[in-house]
Design a protein around this motif. Structure first.
Motif, PDB file in Angstrom:
ATOM      1  N   PRO A 108       0.827  -1.205   0.000  1.00 18.29           N
ATOM      2  CA  PRO A 108       0.000   0.000   0.000  1.00 18.29           C
ATOM      3  C   PRO A 108       0.864   1.259   0.000  1.00 18.29           C
ATOM      4  O   PRO A 108       2.062   1.193   0.251  1.00 18.29           O
ATOM      5  CB  PRO A 108      -0.772  -0.130   1.309  1.00 18.29           C
TER       6      PRO A 108
ATOM      7  N   SER B 111      -1.985   4.314  -5.513  1.00 18.79           N
ATOM      8  CA  SER B 111      -2.526   3.048  -5.045  1.00 18.79           C
ATOM      9  C   SER B 111      -3.899   3.289  -4.424  1.00 18.79           C
ATOM     10  O   SER B 111      -4.152   4.362  -3.864  1.00 18.79           O
ATOM     11  CB  SER B 111      -1.575   2.454  -3.974  1.00 18.79           C
ATOM     12  N   ARG B 112      -4.740   2.289  -4.488  1.00 19.95           N
ATOM     13  CA  ARG B 112      -6.044   2.411  -3.823  1.00 19.95           C
ATOM     14  C   ARG B 112      -5.942   1.950  -2.378  1.00 19.95           C
ATOM     15  O   ARG B 112      -6.869   2.086  -1.597  1.00 19.95           O
ATOM     16  CB  ARG B 112      -7.110   1.579  -4.553  1.00 19.95           C
ATOM     17  N   ARG B 113      -4.803   1.350  -2.051  1.00 17.38           N
ATOM     18  CA  ARG B 113      -4.622   0.867  -0.675  1.00 17.38           C
ATOM     19  C   ARG B 113      -3.711   1.824   0.084  1.00 17.38           C
ATOM     20  O   ARG B 113      -2.592   2.108  -0.343  1.00 17.38           O
ATOM     21  CB  ARG B 113      -4.017  -0.539  -0.681  1.00 17.38           C
TER      22      ARG B 113
ATOM     23  N   GLY C 283      -1.871   2.471   3.687  1.00 19.85           N
ATOM     24  CA  GLY C 283      -1.476   1.906   4.974  1.00 19.85           C
ATOM     25  C   GLY C 283      -1.178   3.028   5.943  1.00 19.85           C
ATOM     26  O   GLY C 283      -0.300   3.858   5.694  1.00 19.85           O
TER      27      GLY C 283
ATOM     28  N   GLN D  50      -8.913   2.012   0.182  1.00 19.14           N
ATOM     29  CA  GLN D  50      -8.887   0.978   1.216  1.00 19.14           C
ATOM     30  C   GLN D  50      -7.851   1.364   2.272  1.00 19.14           C
ATOM     31  O   GLN D  50      -6.690   1.566   1.952  1.00 19.14           O
ATOM     32  CB  GLN D  50      -8.503  -0.361   0.600  1.00 19.14           C
TER      33      GLN D  50
ATOM     34  N   ALA E 121      -5.688   0.528   5.749  1.00 16.49           N
ATOM     35  CA  ALA E 121      -5.224  -0.596   6.567  1.00 16.49           C
ATOM     36  C   ALA E 121      -4.331  -0.061   7.674  1.00 16.49           C
ATOM     37  O   ALA E 121      -3.609   0.911   7.467  1.00 16.49           O
ATOM     38  CB  ALA E 121      -4.442  -1.572   5.698  1.00 16.49           C
TER      39      ALA E 121
ATOM     40  N   SER F  77     -12.540  -1.418   3.482  1.00 19.72           N
ATOM     41  CA  SER F  77     -11.208  -1.486   2.889  1.00 19.72           C
ATOM     42  C   SER F  77     -10.824  -2.899   2.486  1.00 19.72           C
ATOM     43  O   SER F  77      -9.710  -3.146   2.048  1.00 19.72           O
ATOM     44  CB  SER F  77     -10.168  -0.979   3.888  1.00 19.72           C
TER      45      SER F  77
END
Ligand code: SF4
Length: 584
Positions: free
Chosen positions: A242, A286-288, A290, A315, A317, A337
Motif C-alpha cells: 500500500p 494506489s487504492r490501498r 497503509g 482501502q 489498513a 477497505s
C-alpha cells in the motif's frame, strides 16, 4: 535527462532512480543498507524517508542495498539496487536498523563486502560506517565496536547537519571529533570508555573531554509541517504494497513493556488536513493506504479520515487496533477497505497482569470489539499475547487461555448471525525486557520456562476449532534479549556468531561472558545501564517508579494532552529548548 525530481511527496519509480546513476561523480555517495532481505525492507517507511532525505540534498547521492540472497561467490557481494556498485565504492555506508536480530546481518554484510569489521581496523580508504534506527536508539553498545558512529533520533533533524560536517572535514578523525562536539544525536563509540566493576556490572562510562556524558536524541517537535509518506514505488511493490502514510509518532498509553512508547515521547499526531492531503496524493499511486504509527486508532480524527477514505473509494489498513478505541465507524472503514483480519493486542490474559503492564483495556472492551468487528463483516481476528511477563504466574497463563476461549465464544455467536465463521489466531511472543522501559530492571524468563508456558497454551487451545496458535521461538527472543540488553562485551558474542556462521549454540558456548548475566539477571535499582548515556528525555526515576507501580499492580493514566511534566519529556514552559535538542 537531468536529476530526478526529489520534491517532497513526489514518488520515485525505479525508472526515475535509474537516472540517479548519471550523478555518481562529484557527490557524497551514501549506501543506505537495510540489514535484511529486499522483500523485508523495501517497503519500510523509515528506509524510504532516509533515502528521500539524503537524495533531496544536492550534494548527496544515496542508493539502497539489502542482505544478498544466498548464493555463491560474486552473487553474494552486497551491491546497491540502483547502480550495482559494491559498498566499498561509497563514501558512507549507513545501516537502518529496526531489529536486534538483524545485527548479525550487519556483520555479514560488512564481511561479504570485504570491509574490516571493527571501526578501529578501518581507515581513510574505507567508507564511513554508521547506524541509526530504533534498535540502536535503545542500546547501540553490542554494535559499538563495529560502527564509526550512530545517529540517535529522527532523521529529519540529523541528516542535513551530518552531511554539512562531513563536507567540511574530509579527514576521518577530525570529522568524528567535530561531529561529536557539534551535532546533538551523534554518538561516536570510540570517544566513550566503559569500565566494569568486580561484580561484572558497568561501573562507569566515561566520555573523552570535553564531550558531555550524555547524548541527546533529537526529535521533531511539530509534525504538522511535513508529511512522511511512501516515496518509492518499484514495479515489484506497486500492487503488493500500500501507499504508506505516517499519522504520528509516539503513543500516549505507556504500556510498560513497550520501548517505542517511551523513546518516541511525546506522542505527536499530524493534523487531519495534512493527512487528507496525503490520502489525495496517495490515491494517484494506489487504492490501498497503509496508516503507520504506534497508536493509529488514537489519532483524534481517525473517524473523519476513515469517512474520507470511504468516500474516495480508498482501502485503509493499519497494523493494530486498541480494543477500547474501536468504534462501529472504524470497523466499517476497515471492512470497506477489504480488511479480512483485525488485530488486537490484549498482551496479557488476566486483569491483574494487564495492570502490571499498564494495559488499560478490559475483557469487556475486547469482547465488545469482537462483536463490532464480526458484525461489520471482518471474519478473522488476531490476538497478540506475551508470555514471561514480570510477576506472571500459572494462573495468568490459564487466564490467557480462558480469555481466548471467551473471545471465541463471542466470536461464534456474532458470526452465526452473519452465517460465516472465520478464524482466531492467538499469537504468542516471548517477553523481552527492553531498555528505556520500566521493565529494564526485570530479568527475562528462561527458555525452558517459556517453553513450558507455551506448551500449556498449545495444549489448551491447539485442539479448539477455529483457533490457531502461533508462537515465536523463545530461544530467538532470548538471543534478541542478549543484543537488546548487553553492553559492549556482547559485541564479542556477536562476532563469534559471525565466526560460527550464525550458529548461536557454538557462539554462546565460546562466549567470554555468561549471556544469562545480561539476559536473565534482575538488575539492581541503582545499576548503571549501558544505554543510560542516551538521553531520550524520560527520567530514569520515572521509569523506576513505574517499575514499582507494576509490582503493586497499579495503573498509570495515558499522557494528557497538556500541562503534564510527569515523565520529564514535556518540559515546563520556557525550558523547551533545553530538552528538545536542535542540531547545531
Ligand atoms: S511529560 Fe506527560 S504528556 Fe509528556 S510524554 Fe511524559 S507523560 Fe506524556
Amino acid at each position: 535527462m537531468g536529476r530526478p525530481n526529489r520534491e517532497p511527496g513526489k514518488l520515485h519509480t525505479d525508472d526515475e532512480i535509474g537516472v540517479v546513476k548519471k550523478d555518481w561523480r562529484n557527490r557524497i555517495r551514501v549506501a543506505l543498507v537495510y540489514p535484511n532481505r529486499y522483500h523485508v525492507g523495501i517497503a519500510n517507511l523509515g528506509l524510504q524517508t532516509v533515502y528521500h532525505l539524503f537524495n533531496q540534498m544536492g550534494t548527496v547521492l544515496c542508493e539502497r542495498a539489502f542482505l544478498p540472497a544466498p548464493g555463491r561467490g560474486r552473487d553474494r557481494l552486497p551491491t546497491t539496487l540502483e547502480s550495482r556498485r559494491a559498498l566499498k565504492e561509497f563514501d558512507i555506508v549507513a545501516f537502518a536498523v529496526s531489529f536486534e536480530n538483524d545485527y548479525l546481518n550487519i556483520l555479514r554484510i560488512l564481511k561479504l563486502s570485504g570491509l574490516p569489521l571493527k571501526s578501529a581496523e578501518r581507515n581513510a580508504a574505507h567508507p564511513l560506517i554508521l547506524a541509526g534506527g530504533v534498535a540502536c536508539q535503545l542500546n547501540p553498545e553490542p554494535l559499538a565496536p563495529f560502527m564509526d558512529l550512530f545517529l540517535m533520533g529522527e532523521a529529519e533533524l540529523l541528516l542535513s547537519p551530518f552531511i554539512e560536517v562531513f563536507e567540511k572535514f574530509p579527514a576521518r578523525d577530525e570529522f568524528l571529533e567535530q561531529l561529536a562536539r557539534s551535532l546533538p544525536g551523534a554518538y561516536i563509540p570510540r570517544f566513550y570508555r566503559p569500565a566494569y566493576g568486580a561484580d561484572g556490572t558497568l561501573a562507569a562510562f566515561t566520555p573523552r573531554p570535553p564531550l558531555a556524558s550524555t547524548v541527546p536524541r533529537v526529535y521533531l517537535e511539530d509534525l504538522s509541517r511535513q508529511a512522511t509518506v511512501s516515496t518509492i514505488i518499484t514495479p515489484h511493490t506497486t500492487f503488493a504494497s500500500p501507499y504508506l502514510v505516517e499519522v504520528g509518532r509516539g503513543c500516549p498509553h505507556g504500556c510498560r513493556f513497550c520501548s517505542a512508547g517511551y523513546i518516541y515521547r511525546p506522542p505527536r499526531f499530524r493534523p487531519l488536513s495534512l493527512l487528507e492531503e496525503c490520502l489525495d496524493q496517495g490515491r494517484n499511486f494506489s487504492r490501498r493506504i497503509g496508516l503507520v504509527g504506534a497508536a493509529v486508532s488514537d489519532l483524534p480524527d481517525i473517524g473523519r479520515l476513515c469517512r474520507k477514505a470511504a468516500a474516495d473509494n480508498l482501502q485503509l489498513a493499519f497494523s493494530s487496533l486498541r480494543a477500547d478505541a474501536l468504534t462501529p465507524e472504524l470497523a466499517a472503514a476497515l471492512a470497506a477497505s477489504g480488511v479480512k483480519t483485525a488485530t488486537m493486542a490484549p498482551d496479557a490474559g488476566s486483569p491483574r497482569l494487564r495492570r502490571v503492564i499498564n494495559k488499560g483495556i478490559t475483557a469487556k472492551d475486547l469482547l465488545r470489539a469482537t462483536e463490532i468487528l464480526v458484525a461489520h463483516g471482518i471474519p478473522n481476528l488476531k490476538l497478540y499475547f506475551m508470555i514471561g511477563l514480570p510477576t506472571e504466574t500459572a494462573e495468568d497463563i490459564d487466564a490467557l487461555v480462558d480469555l481466548s476461549l471467551e473471545v471465541k465464544a463471542r466470536f461464534l455467536k456474532a458470526s452465526r448471525v452473519r452465517g460465516r465463521m472465520g478464524t482466531i489466531t492467538v499469537s504468542i511472543s516471548s517477553f523481552v525486557p527492553k531498555p528505556f522501559t520500566p521493565f529494564q530492571w526485570a530479568g527475562m524468563a528462561t527458555v525452558p520456562q517459556l517453553k513450558t508456558k507455551l506448551k500449556t497454551i498449545k495444549r489448551a487451545l491447539g485442539p479448539v476449532a477455529n483457533i490457531r496458535v502461533h508462537s515465536d521461538s523463545p530461544r530467538g527472543a532470548w538471543i534478541q534479549a542478549l543484543l537488546a540488553r548487553g553492553d559492549r562485551r556482547a559485541a564479542d558474542i556477536l562476532a563469534l556468531a559471525l565466526k560460527y556462521d550464525g550458529n548461536w549454540t557454538q557462539a554462546l558456548k565460546a562466549a567470554p561472558v555468561d549471556p544469562a548475566f545480561f539476559i536473565e539477571r534482575e538488575r539492581g535499582g541503582g545499576e548503571l545501564f549501558p544505554w543510560d548515556f542516551i538521553d531520550h528525555g524520560v527520567k530514569k526515576s520515572f521509569l523506576y517508579r513505574e517499575y514499582q507501580k507494576a509490582r503493586e499492580n497499579q495503573l498509570t493514566p495515558p499522557c494528557p494532552t497538556s500541562g503534564c511534566h510527569r515523565c520529564g519529556v514535556c518540559p515546563p514552559p520556557g525550558q523547551r529548548d533545553e530538552i528538545v535538542a536542535k542540531p547545531a
